[in-house]
Motif scaffolding. Structure first.
Motif, short mmCIF file in Angstrom:
data_model
loop_
_atom_site.label_atom_id
_atom_site.label_comp_id
_atom_site.label_asym_id
_atom_site.label_seq_id
_atom_site.Cartn_x
_atom_site.Cartn_y
_atom_site.Cartn_z
N HIS A 252 0.81 -1.22 0.00
CA HIS A 252 0.00 0.00 0.00
C HIS A 252 0.86 1.28 0.00
O HIS A 252 0.51 2.27 -0.67
N HIS B 145 0.93 4.31 -2.85
CA HIS B 145 0.70 5.75 -2.68
C HIS B 145 1.71 6.54 -3.51
O HIS B 145 1.39 7.60 -4.05
N SER C 62 -1.01 10.91 5.63
CA SER C 62 -2.44 10.56 5.69
C SER C 62 -2.82 10.25 7.13
O SER C 62 -2.04 10.51 8.05
N HIS D 180 -0.34 7.27 7.75
CA HIS D 180 1.10 7.30 7.46
C HIS D 180 1.69 8.69 7.45
O HIS D 180 1.02 9.65 7.11
N ASP E 262 -6.88 6.93 -0.02
CA ASP E 262 -6.85 5.48 -0.27
C ASP E 262 -7.77 5.13 -1.44
O ASP E 262 -8.94 5.51 -1.44
ZN ZN Z 1 -3.09 5.03 2.66
#
Ligand code: ZN
Ligand code: KG4
Length: 340
Positions: free
Chosen positions: A114, A118, A142, A145, A309
């Motif tokens: 993931h 990004h 985010s 993260h 996402d």
């Molecule tokens: Zn994410």
């Protein structure tokens, strides 16, 4: 030579968005995202509820993505899915679904990290959006993260800085919660901040070594600040909301920009690609633009739907892996932790 047509179905279920996308090579044909509203009542993502909602959403979301792309299952070249990092129960839903479908259709299965996705979202073909060239720095910001990553090629990425506690989106959301704003409060802080004075109140900046970040101290200082002032004047938040939001945002943006400047200085790399929902923040966008003028940076912010996402970013990563024939076996499992 005519380019081969590769259709990738991509699935993302790492947190609270169930998403499916169909890509034709680097182009997105559809990108469907079902955002789970249930978590709003709890002021944050409840893992158990997230997995249940993914279970309900995944089949209709995949159907919708195929319909919108006007593609039949039989035309698919491969299935790409997020295997981690994220909430394990949520990841398991997408992982099991992708494995079964790939097995049923007898087509390759491609696991995707993931966090890499990004970053690789910047390589989706989209009119009006430039792609960075290697090497570049990526900053993923985010609700889950906060990292600065040196990217030397599609799959050669090195984390050079990350949060040691809360993610920057959490810092926004938790601050908003203290101010009585609904979840997720990040966009509301941004909205109020635009009309406030960023220097009205001062919040301390954390001292963290190297390129790492810390946001938990900021949250605590905002809590004490609010408690102290509301004890003296119960209407304090209402009377000063815009200035408080502007001051919080100013502090967070400064924390991010300090480390980014440091990363540019240390690596000599001036191309900066941003990803994650917090990249919508107006203060961050302004600071990046200012960096272009002041320090000669070149900054890249993808289309908003590819920065929060979404499965399109999983699809582009899947396509880049497909070109390398980097496929996964059916023993592949979901992993809560997965380094880039
Ligand atoms: Zn994410
Ligand atoms: O990437 P994302 O949709 O999901 C993950 O967390 O992975 O990011 C959501 C986060 C939330 O914390 C939300 O409050 C924050 O991004 N966010 C913002 C803004 N828009 C979204 N934070 C500050 N300013 C914004 N304009």
């Amino acid at each position: 030579m005519k380019e081969q047509k590769t259709y990738i179905l991509a699935i993302e279920s790492s947190c609270d968005d169930t998403s499916a996308a169909v890509l034709l090579n680097e182009k997105v044909l559809s990108n469907v995202v079902a955002t789970q509203k249930i978590h709003e009542e709890y002021g944050g993502v409840v893992p158990e509820l997230a997995s249940r909602a993914h279970q309900q959403n995944i089949v209709p979301v995949v159907h919708m993505a195929l319909d919108k792309a006007n593609i039949g299952k039989k035309e698919l070249s491969a299935i790409a899915f997020t295997s981690g990092p994220g909430l394990l129960g949520s990841l398991l839903v997408g992982t099991s679904f992708a494995k079964s479908l790939a097995l049923g259709l007898q087509i390759p299965l491609i696991e995707v990290n993931h966090m890499q996705a990004h970053i690789l979202a910047h390589f989706i073909d989209e009119d009006g959006f430039d792609k960075p060239s290697f090497p570049f720095l990526a900053m993923t910001i985010s609700g889950g993260h906060t990292q600065i990553i040196r990217v030397d090629s599609y799959f050669d990425m090195t984390v050079i800085g990350e949060t040691i506690d809360d993610a920057v989106g959490e810092a926004f959301d938790k601050s908003a919660k203290i101010l009585g704003l609904p979840y997720p409060g990040g966009p509301l802080i941004d909205k109020n901040a635009r009309e406030g004075n960023p220097r009205a109140f001062r919040f301390p900046k954390p001292k963290v070594d190297g390129l790492n970040f810390s946001f938990s101290g900021l949250k605590t200082s905002i809590l004490y600040f609010v408690q102290k002032h509301t004890a003296e004047d119960p209407g304090f938040i209402g009377e000063n909301l815009k200035d408080i939001c502007a001051s919080i945002q100013y502090t967070i943006v400064n924390i991010l920009m300090d480390k980014l400047r440091k990363a540019v200085k240390e690596t000599g790399i001036k191309q900066i690609a941003i990803g994650g929902g917090v990249s919508a923040n107006s203060g961050i966008r302004e600071a990046l633009k200012a960096g272009e003028k002041k320090y000669g940076w070149k900054t890249f912010i993808p289309k908003f739907e590819y920065t929060t996402d979404n499965a399109a970013m999983i699809g582009i990563t899947g396509y880049l892996k497909y070109r390398e024939k980097d496929f996964s076996g059916h023993h592949v499992t979901a992993k809560a932790r997965f380094k880039v």
